[in-house]
Scaffold this active site. Structure first.
Site, PDB file in Angstrom:
ATOM      1  CD  GLU A 177      37.488  33.436  44.733  1.00 55.67           C
ATOM      2  OE1 GLU A 177      36.980  32.646  45.501  1.00 55.67           O
ATOM      3  OE2 GLU A 177      36.866  34.367  43.977  1.00 55.67           O
ATOM      4  CE  LYS A 219      35.976  31.471  42.276  1.00 57.91           C
ATOM      5  NZ  LYS A 219      34.610  30.670  42.669  1.00 57.91           N
TER       6      LYS A 219
HETATM    7  P1  13P Z   1      31.478  34.980  41.325  1.00 59.32           P
HETATM    8  O1  13P Z   1      31.505  34.060  40.376  1.00 59.32           O
HETATM    9  O2  13P Z   1      30.004  35.481  41.523  1.00 59.32           O
HETATM   10  O3  13P Z   1      32.457  36.142  41.507  1.00 59.32           O
HETATM   11  O4  13P Z   1      31.600  33.989  42.586  1.00 59.32           O
HETATM   12  C1  13P Z   1      32.752  33.308  42.616  1.00 59.32           C
HETATM   13  C2  13P Z   1      33.173  33.035  43.896  1.00 59.32           C
HETATM   14  O5  13P Z   1      33.224  31.973  44.612  1.00 59.32           O
HETATM   15  C3  13P Z   1      33.679  34.543  44.688  1.00 59.32           C
HETATM   16  O6  13P Z   1      34.320  33.881  45.892  1.00 59.32           O
END
Ligand code: 13P
Length: 334
Positions: A177, A219
């Site tokens: 991510e 992500k």
């Molecule tokens: P949000 O969808 O609230 O951004 O959270 C996703 C997430 O896992 C952030 O690390």
């Protein structure tokens, strides 16, 4: 094990399903609870997560749940450990393994995500607790003075790649991510540039670190206008620019892309995903790994009261179903 990882990565992005990010740290969930006057204790956090995870029909649209260290060790009201409960439902238990974004040395205004020390051992413990996948979030800030710096992007890509390699070696599918934040008044064009450079850097670093692309999920943020910009790009433009960026940077070997919501409202996050999925076919599955965009209505309905359990589950169910529809471009706003 490699076969299992490929299968699990594909299952996380199976048709019509996405990930529920419920891995807020104790600090973050405390802030969310405080915003609606709920006290944050181990008991209230357990009760809230129990409400979410036992939502009837959740597995129809949710393939995996990301938990925080405290949650993966907690149990449902009937004593079933949360990872076992989720597995019985056909939902993969996941775990956030980073320890948060801290100030990056000699880079004012920029962050580096920590958590690599001892990670091999922690992964082994999480596998024992039942986890099948993991998450690590890197934070990239767009700001004055040309931020982000290459130094920040490269340091974060390096940490993401070391994490992903350790996960695959230890038996967890890594969710990678790299989040370019929506904070600021930048344009969608600036978000595009920074997201493209970030993803390019992440994928070249993953390759150097021998990460198998078939055994991970990306992500990313969507390519979107800064929150403070008066000129907000519309749904079509966000979808088109996000796809243009992903096509340039994400190899088709990656089975799926599960977006974060990053501060978008629940409705808009669904509309964006839906629009992208009307513009296919794409080389990868496009789905969701939302935190706030799935949970906000459920948390607001729960209010910390056991008597609101069903209302809260109903709210989560509706968001999860809407996002499930958005994975095939068949969502229609009410
Ligand atoms: P949000 O969808 O609230 O951004 O959270 C996703 C997430 O896992 C952030 O690390």
């Amino acid at each position: 094990m490699a076969d299992d990882l490929t299968t699990n990565a594909q299952a996380l992005v199976a048709p019509g399903r996405g990930v529920l990010a419920a891995d807020e740290s104790t600090g973050t969930i405390g802030k969310r609870f405080a915003s609606i006057d709920i006290e944050s204790t181990a008991e209230t956090r357990q009760a809230y997560r129990d409400t979410l995870f036992t939502t009837p029909g959740l597995a129809d649209s949710i393939s995996g749940v990301i938990m925080y260290d405290e949650t993966i060790r907690q149990s449902s009201a009937d004593g079933t450990p949360f990872p076992d409960l989720l597995k019985k439902l056909g939902i993969q238990p996941g775990i956030k393994v980073d320890t948060g974004a801290k100030d990056l040395a000699k880079a004012p205004g920029e962050k580096i995500t920590e958590g690599l020390d001892g990670l091999r051992e922690r992964i082994a413990e999480y596998v024992d607790l039942g986890a099948t996948f993991a998450k690590w979030r890197a934070v990239i800030t767009i700001g004055e003075g040309g931020l982000p710096s290459r130094y920040c992007i490269e340091a974060n890509a390096h940490a993401l790649a070391r994490y992903a390699a350790l996960c695959q070696e230890g038996g967890l599918v890594p969710i990678v991510e790299p989040e370019v934040l929506m904070d600021g008044d930048h344009s969608i064009e600036r978000c595009f540039e920074v997201t493209e450079l970030t993803q390019r850097t992440v994928f070249s670093t993953l390759a150097e670190h021998r990460v198998d692309l078939e055994q991970m999920v990306l992500k990313p943020n969507m390519v979107i206008s800064g929150k403070g910009n008066a000129q907000q790009a519309g749904v079509e433009e966000v979808a088109e620019q996000t796809l243009r960026c992903l096509r340039r940077t994400v190899p088709p070997a990656v089975p799926g892309i599960a977006f974060l919501s990053g501060g978008q409202s629940a409705a808009v996050a669904t509309e964006h995903l839906n629009a992208m999925n009307t513009m296919g076919p794409h080389p990868w599955v496009l789905t969701f790994s939302y935190g706030r965009a799935l949970q906000d209505p459920a948390l607001a309905a729960w209010k910390g009261e056991a008597s609101n359990r069903e209302a809260s589950q109903q709210a989560l169910s509706e968001r999860a179903r809407a996002n499930s529809e958005a994975t095939s471009g068949s969502y229609k706003a009410a």
